[in-house]
Write a protein that holds these residues in place. Structure first.
Motif, PDB file in Angstrom:
ATOM      1  N   SER A   1       9.233  17.789  -8.611  1.00  0.00           N
ATOM      2  CA  SER A   1       9.126  16.553  -9.386  1.00  0.00           C
ATOM      3  C   SER A   1       8.163  16.718 -10.551  1.00  0.00           C
ATOM      4  O   SER A   1       7.111  17.328 -10.408  1.00  0.00           O
TER       5      SER A   1
ATOM      6  N   VAL B   1       4.935   9.796  -9.054  1.00  0.00           N
ATOM      7  CA  VAL B   1       5.319   8.400  -8.809  1.00  0.00           C
ATOM      8  C   VAL B   1       4.221   7.645  -8.055  1.00  0.00           C
ATOM      9  O   VAL B   1       3.970   6.463  -8.306  1.00  0.00           O
TER      10      VAL B   1
ATOM     11  N   LEU C   1      13.137  14.811 -10.475  1.00  0.00           N
ATOM     12  CA  LEU C   1      12.585  13.862  -9.494  1.00  0.00           C
ATOM     13  C   LEU C   1      13.112  14.229  -8.115  1.00  0.00           C
ATOM     14  O   LEU C   1      14.304  14.508  -7.967  1.00  0.00           O
TER      15      LEU C   1
ATOM     16  N   ASN D   1      10.739  10.771  -4.398  1.00  0.00           N
ATOM     17  CA  ASN D   1      10.241  10.070  -5.581  1.00  0.00           C
ATOM     18  C   ASN D   1      11.209   9.006  -6.077  1.00  0.00           C
ATOM     19  O   ASN D   1      10.796   7.933  -6.511  1.00  0.00           O
TER      20      ASN D   1
END
Ligand code: AMP
Ligand code: ZN
Length: 497
Positions: free
Chosen positions: A364, A368, A409, A413
């Motif tokens: 990722s 987040v 991502l 996430n």
């Protein structure tokens, strides 16, 4: 463990002028009182802003896991025309004008108020008491204040003795005034001479023969003073001390100042821990108000029928527009600002659908979890919705990058993004998605928008003297129970069910 135990919420307390850590009086519970509307005419958009501001507060406190008792009154008696001590009762005046019972006025505009707030997706309060439903309690409180030597009766009126109160307490502490300034700034008005001091305010007013809203009391036939109802109803449902008291900035003085004095005088306690004041919605730079006519009604927004509007707007878009400003800042209403908010709203809603189509990666590029913390920080900073919205748009940017393959991502996430966006957009901000799940209110909006479109087409035909088409449109609408009314100001419509 409740969420609030991990968050540190700060509230700007109007009485200290500082952001303070929020600690409720009783662990796990929050008592909140907000001054409600005076139901003598249609609720305007300015009123809605204040109630949306406190709906955000209510929603966030609930989201944090507090058990909130939210009391918001309906003022259905005692609010005189000039907010002061004199003038006609607003409800009674309207009733005379419309040749109906005062309680018919109350019923009509309470329904309007509820319908409009529901359209804006405001949650109903836990208790919604009325002033007329608490006359007995108001009389009892007046008796207590008289017994304590802080109120006096003259000729059927009872006044709060501000000077006496001020000997041991500070009248003016909320609005930052002191009694000497108040005295030197008060003009002696006719009819006030029976008061010991001009700044004394009425707890009970004698009803003149023409005053139609009247009740018996130990001091004769009369009606309660406006400030008293909020003291009585907040004490009854939240106790002599409670956590949060809210209202529009314009109520700080004298209304809330008087509430503090009445509470302190009757119970011996300072009633409120955190005072919150929402700022005004303005139109053309001036405060929106019922009394001056400088206002927009929500229904005009939903149909686009107001000279300040180029088109109709849906309720969630308007709510989103309002939350783009901090509740403590003045917000000026304009068609351009609303139109910009509409674009932002659709971008945000689109990103929710886009998120569902993103292919997860093994790694990722976007933290987040740190982003989620920032969202909470914004709300913990005195409910700072504009900063929250800025963070939400940061997520929109990342989602669009991920969609075009420029950002990775993980599934985890993606899920965290989705649940956090969901929490903040729908639960905390209360913004409905009319693009996706069609709610019944959006159907109504669409229908009304369609009617407006047909009216525009008919006007166009009439301008071109194509009366065949214009009549066809009118007749077809009538067949569908939509009646058009032409006047100098334009065409309006009424839907007959
Ligand atoms: P009223 O019905 O006039 O007593 O007002 C109901 C609530 O709306 C009060 O909390 C007022 O402070 C608030 N209010 C009135 N005008 C505005 C405005 N232009 N913008 C924001 N709030 C307002
Ligand atoms: Zn009040």
């Amino acid at each position: 463990m409740a969420l609030y135990e991990h968050q540190s919420l700060k509230i700007y307390n109007s009485i200290t002028g500082k952001k303070e850590e929020f600690k409720p009086l009783t662990e796990d519970y929050v008592g909140m009182y907000v001054c409600g509307p005076t139901v003598y005419s249609n609720v305007h958009l300015g009123n809605c802003r204040t109630f949306i501001s406190f709906d955000l507060v209510f929603r966030y406190l609930k989201h944090l896991g507090y058990k909130v008792r939210y009391v918001r009154n309906i003022t259905d008696a005692g609010h005189l025309e000039n907010d002061g001590e004199e003038g006609e009762d607003r409800i009674a005046k309207r009733a005379k004008l419309m040749e109906i019972e005062p309680m018919e006025v109350v019923q009509k505009y309470s329904i309007d108020f509820h319908q409009i707030l529901e359209k804006f997706n405001n949650l109903p309060p836990s208790i919604e008491p009325t002033a007329t439903g608490h006359i007995i309690e108001q009389i009892e409180t007046i008796k207590t204040i008289i017994d304590k030597g802080l109120a006096y009766e003259v000729g059927g009126n009872v006044y709060f003795d501000v000077m006496k109160y001020n000997e041991s307490k500070h009248y003016g502490k909320l609005s930052g005034r002191n009694i000497e300034d108040l005295i030197s700034n008060t003009r002696e008005l006719t009819g006030q001479s029976e008061k010991k001091n001009p700044q004394d305010f009425a707890l009970w007013k004698k009803a003149e023969p023409q005053h139609i809203m009247r009740w018996p009391s130990p001091w004769g036939i009369g009606f309660p003073g406006w400030h008293l109802e909020c003291t009585v109803m907040s004490t009854k449902y939240l106790g002599k001390q409670f956590d949060i008291h809210g209202g529009g900035m314009d109520l700080k003085f004298p209304h809330h100042e008087c509430e503090i004095a009445q509470g302190q005088a009757s119970t011996g306690e300072d009633p409120v821990n955190y005072w919150m004041h929402a700022n005004m919605l303005t139109l053309n730079g001036k405060k929106m108000a019922k009394s001056t006519g400088n206002n927009i009604l929500p229904r005009e927004l939903f149909t686009g029928q107001n000279e300040n509007l180029s088109k109709a707007y849906q309720a969630p878009v308007v709510r989103f527009f309002m939350l783009q400003a901090n509740y403590r800042s003045i917000l000026d209403f304009s068609d351009e600002a609303l139109s910009a908010a509409e674009k932002g709203y659709h971008k945000l809603m689109d990103s929710l659908s886009t998120l569902k189509t993103i292919q997860p990666s093994k790694t990722s590029d976007f933290d987040v979890s740190a982003w989620k913390d920032k969202c909470y920080e914004a709300m913990n900073d005195d409910f700072n919705s504009p900063v929250l919205i800025a963070h939400l748009f940061e997520a929109v940017k990342q989602i669009n990058l991920a969609k075009s393959g420029k950002l990775a991502l993980t599934q985890e996430n993606i899920d965290l993004l989705e649940s956090t966006l969901h929490d903040f957009i729908f639960e905390v901000m209360g913004i409905e998605n009319v693009d996706g799940s069609a709610s019944s209110s959006s159907h109504t909006d669409d229908y009304e928008e369609l009617i407006q479109f047909l009216i525009d087409m008919r006007n166009h035909a009439r301008l071109n003297k194509d009366f065949e088409t214009s009549d066809k449109i009118r007749d077809k609408l009538l067949e569908m129970n939509v009646e058009l009314k032409d006047s100098k100001e334009g065409t309006t419509f009424q839907i007959h069910n």
